[in-house]
Design an enzyme around this catalytic site. Structure first.
Site, PDB file in Angstrom:
ATOM      1  N   ILE A 156       0.822  -1.216  -0.017  1.00  0.00           N
ATOM      2  CA  ILE A 156       0.019   0.112   0.023  1.00  0.00           C
ATOM      3  C   ILE A 156       0.982   1.179   0.043  1.00  0.00           C
ATOM      4  O   ILE A 156       0.365   2.065  -0.661  1.00  0.00           O
ATOM      5  CB  ILE A 156      -0.898   0.008   1.064  1.00  0.00           C
ATOM      6  CG1 ILE A 156      -1.885  -1.310   1.081  1.00  0.00           C
ATOM      7  CG2 ILE A 156      -1.825   1.217   1.231  1.00  0.00           C
ATOM      8  CD1 ILE A 156      -2.694  -1.542   2.317  1.00  0.00           C
ATOM      9  N   SER A 236      -3.846   2.210   8.571  1.00  0.00           N
ATOM     10  CA  SER A 236      -3.318   0.784   8.699  1.00  0.00           C
ATOM     11  C   SER A 236      -3.956   0.154   9.867  1.00  0.00           C
ATOM     12  O   SER A 236      -5.097  -0.673   9.688  1.00  0.00           O
ATOM     13  CB  SER A 236      -1.743   0.637   8.799  1.00  0.00           C
ATOM     14  OG  SER A 236      -1.558   1.392   9.680  1.00  0.00           O
ATOM     15  N   ARG A 237      -3.414   0.328  11.109  1.00  0.00           N
ATOM     16  CA  ARG A 237      -4.071  -0.126  12.435  1.00  0.00           C
ATOM     17  C   ARG A 237      -4.018   0.717  13.556  1.00  0.00           C
ATOM     18  O   ARG A 237      -3.194   1.333  13.499  1.00  0.00           O
ATOM     19  CB  ARG A 237      -3.546  -1.380  12.676  1.00  0.00           C
ATOM     20  CG  ARG A 237      -4.027  -2.879  11.803  1.00  0.00           C
ATOM     21  CD  ARG A 237      -5.370  -3.085  11.884  1.00  0.00           C
ATOM     22  NE  ARG A 237      -5.823  -4.216  11.047  1.00  0.00           N
ATOM     23  CZ  ARG A 237      -6.176  -4.103   9.825  1.00  0.00           C
ATOM     24  NH1 ARG A 237      -6.218  -3.019   9.181  1.00  0.00           N
ATOM     25  NH2 ARG A 237      -6.542  -5.415   9.126  1.00  0.00           N
ATOM     26  N   ASP A 261      -8.631   6.367   9.744  1.00  0.00           N
ATOM     27  CA  ASP A 261      -9.515   5.476   9.127  1.00  0.00           C
ATOM     28  C   ASP A 261      -9.669   4.329  10.056  1.00  0.00           C
ATOM     29  O   ASP A 261     -10.421   3.449   9.969  1.00  0.00           O
ATOM     30  CB  ASP A 261      -8.920   4.824   7.718  1.00  0.00           C
ATOM     31  CG  ASP A 261     -10.089   3.807   7.285  1.00  0.00           C
ATOM     32  OD1 ASP A 261     -11.169   4.136   7.134  1.00  0.00           O
ATOM     33  OD2 ASP A 261      -9.593   2.787   6.483  1.00  0.00           O
ATOM     34  N   GLU A 266     -12.285  -0.553  17.758  1.00  0.00           N
ATOM     35  CA  GLU A 266     -13.487  -0.281  16.914  1.00  0.00           C
ATOM     36  C   GLU A 266     -14.591  -1.094  17.020  1.00  0.00           C
ATOM     37  O   GLU A 266     -14.323  -2.284  17.445  1.00  0.00           O
ATOM     38  CB  GLU A 266     -12.664  -0.816  15.410  1.00  0.00           C
ATOM     39  CG  GLU A 266     -11.585   0.222  15.216  1.00  0.00           C
ATOM     40  CD  GLU A 266     -10.923  -0.098  13.554  1.00  0.00           C
ATOM     41  OE1 GLU A 266     -11.503  -1.032  12.877  1.00  0.00           O
ATOM     42  OE2 GLU A 266     -10.037   0.557  13.372  1.00  0.00           O
ATOM     43  N   HIS A 285     -13.215   2.745   9.272  1.00  0.00           N
ATOM     44  CA  HIS A 285     -12.321   1.721   8.741  1.00  0.00           C
ATOM     45  C   HIS A 285     -12.822   1.451   7.065  1.00  0.00           C
ATOM     46  O   HIS A 285     -13.459   0.112   7.119  1.00  0.00           O
ATOM     47  CB  HIS A 285     -12.369   0.560   9.565  1.00  0.00           C
ATOM     48  CG  HIS A 285     -11.233  -0.360   9.283  1.00  0.00           C
ATOM     49  ND1 HIS A 285     -10.449  -1.341  10.290  1.00  0.00           N
ATOM     50  CD2 HIS A 285     -10.698  -0.758   8.023  1.00  0.00           C
ATOM     51  CE1 HIS A 285      -9.779  -1.940   9.509  1.00  0.00           C
ATOM     52  NE2 HIS A 285      -9.676  -1.738   8.611  1.00  0.00           N
ATOM     53  N   GLY A 287     -10.850   1.812   4.278  1.00  0.00           N
ATOM     54  CA  GLY A 287      -9.917   1.905   3.431  1.00  0.00           C
ATOM     55  C   GLY A 287     -10.092   1.143   2.212  1.00  0.00           C
ATOM     56  O   GLY A 287      -9.942   1.390   0.910  1.00  0.00           O
ATOM     57  N   SER A 288     -10.551  -0.335   2.301  1.00  0.00           N
ATOM     58  CA  SER A 288     -10.891  -0.913   1.264  1.00  0.00           C
ATOM     59  C   SER A 288     -12.209  -1.016   0.617  1.00  0.00           C
ATOM     60  O   SER A 288     -12.625  -2.042  -0.195  1.00  0.00           O
ATOM     61  CB  SER A 288     -10.465  -2.485   1.609  1.00  0.00           C
ATOM     62  OG  SER A 288     -11.156  -3.033   2.451  1.00  0.00           O
TER      63      SER A 288
END
Ligand code: NAI
Ligand code: 3PY
Length: 327
Positions: A156, A236-237, A261, A266, A285, A287-288
């Site tokens: 990424i 990412s995290r 994100d 979470e 969250h 991103g994808s």
């Protein structure tokens, strides 16, 4: 006999049909994501598990005596206790690479939104405040020709670098566990220490996996090094950045903005201080989360699962399991 599979995530009918050709299926039908205790109860017979989110640990594996494969739809797999899985002879698969471009698109979107205060200005217009031109205190930062520092130059990170360079003429710095000369050559990125990256970057992008080594990698002393105008982006995290330190840095104006994100926990608690800061952009969250990428991730997870249950090496066996399969 077809292997028994539990689907713990909502998946498209087409992918369920593919799985049904090879496996005997049961699935979670709840409106909200399956909870840990519920999943534990569902795995008594399962040989394969298609997982969306949630923890897989020794306690859960105890309740899943027939389980052989956990196939997560994600790229990141920090929610899987690899040692516990190895101990029980369960292998894991993930989906690296499939969402790289979608996540990178979002990272650039976050950089633009934070720099140009897009979310704040949208609210300003919709709330009827636009009675004259904006005050100079609302002016933004230029993204073009600025410096982006990418922490984690993997799949990424490289897509972020490509967009930053080709689209916005940015100077690209990166920090990574190992130096990547090929990437430097191909993308014009410059390797530097973490400290140099933090000192010099206008946009700092965290794009690492969450591991014991990266947890809270960014904390108090790192915010002290950043420019007061810096924008921190984490897609990412959450736990790679110490959230308490981030809140304090934002309050003390050690950096100008953050775009997130991901969070330490979470879904993020609605009372979290980050949610009350107008210089912080908060996404859930995603991103994808484009239709095409999410479909491809789930399809890839289904292929991994079927291959592994057939005893074949799945296309994306998680790195830590590779040795055990080859032996
Ligand atoms: N927000 C979202 O929806 C998404 C988030 N992600 C997250 O992004 C992460 C990164 O994804 P990829 O780029 O595909 O991973 P990758 O494995 O291709 O790249 C990670 C890079 O980090 C480096 N690295 C690992 N440990 C390090 C350390 N301790 N210090 C310095 N560098 C280190 C590696 O050398 C590698 O170059 C995933 O692990 C996942 O958690 C991934 C997809 C979607
Ligand atoms: O793939 C991942 O790792 C995610 O975070 C979800 O897209």
């Amino acid at each position: 006999m077809r292997p028994k599979v539990y689907i713990a995530w909502r998946i498209p009918d087409e992918i369920e049909a593919y799985l049904a050709e090879h496996c005997s299926l049961r699935k979670w039908k709840g409106e909200t994501p399956i909870r840990y205790e519920e999943l534990k109860d569902e795995l008594k017979d399962a040989e394969g598990l298609l997982l969306g989110e949630g923890r897989i640990d020794a306690e859960l594996l105890e309740q899943a005596p027939h389980l052989r494969v956990v196939s997560t739809i994600s790229n990141g797999y920090n929610n899987l206790d690899i040692e516990a899985m190895k101990h029980r002879g369960v292998i894991g698969t993930n989906n690296p690479g499939i969402s790289n471009e979608s996540v990178a698109d979002l990272v650039l979107g976050l950089a633009l939104a934070a720099a140009r205060k897009i979310v704040k200005l949208d609210r300003y217009v919709k709330e009827g405040c636009w009675t004259r031109g904006i005050d100079s205190s609302w002016y933004g930062l230029d993204v073009h020709h600025s410096t982006i520092g990418i922490i984690g130059m993997g799949g990424i990170g490289q897509e972020v670098a490509k967009r930053a360079k080709a689209g916005f003429d940015m100077k690209v710095l990166y920090y990574n566990r190992s130096r990547r000369p090929e990437v430097e050559h191909r993308l014009g990125a410059e390797y530097c220490s973490l400290e140099e990256l933090l000192t010099q970057s206008d946009f700092i992008v965290v794009m690492l996996p969450l591991t014991a080594q990266t947890e809270h990698l960014i904390g108090d002393r790192h915010f002290d090094l950043m420019k007061p105008s810096a924008v921190l982006i984490n897609a990412s995290r959450g736990s790679i950045v110490n959230e308490r330190a981030l809140v304090e840095a934002l309050r003390a104006r050690k950096i100008s903005a953050a775009a997130l994100d991901v969070y330490e926990f979470e879904p993020v608690n609605p009372d979290h201080p980050l949610l009350n800061m107008d210089n912080v952009i908060t996404l859930p969250h995603v991103g994808s989360a484009t239709a095409k990428t999410r479909f491809n991730m789930v399809m890839s997870a289904a292929r991994n699962l079927v291959a592994a249950l057939k005893g074949e090496t799945p296309p994306f066996l998680i790195r830590e399991f590779k040795e055990s399969v080859q032996n």
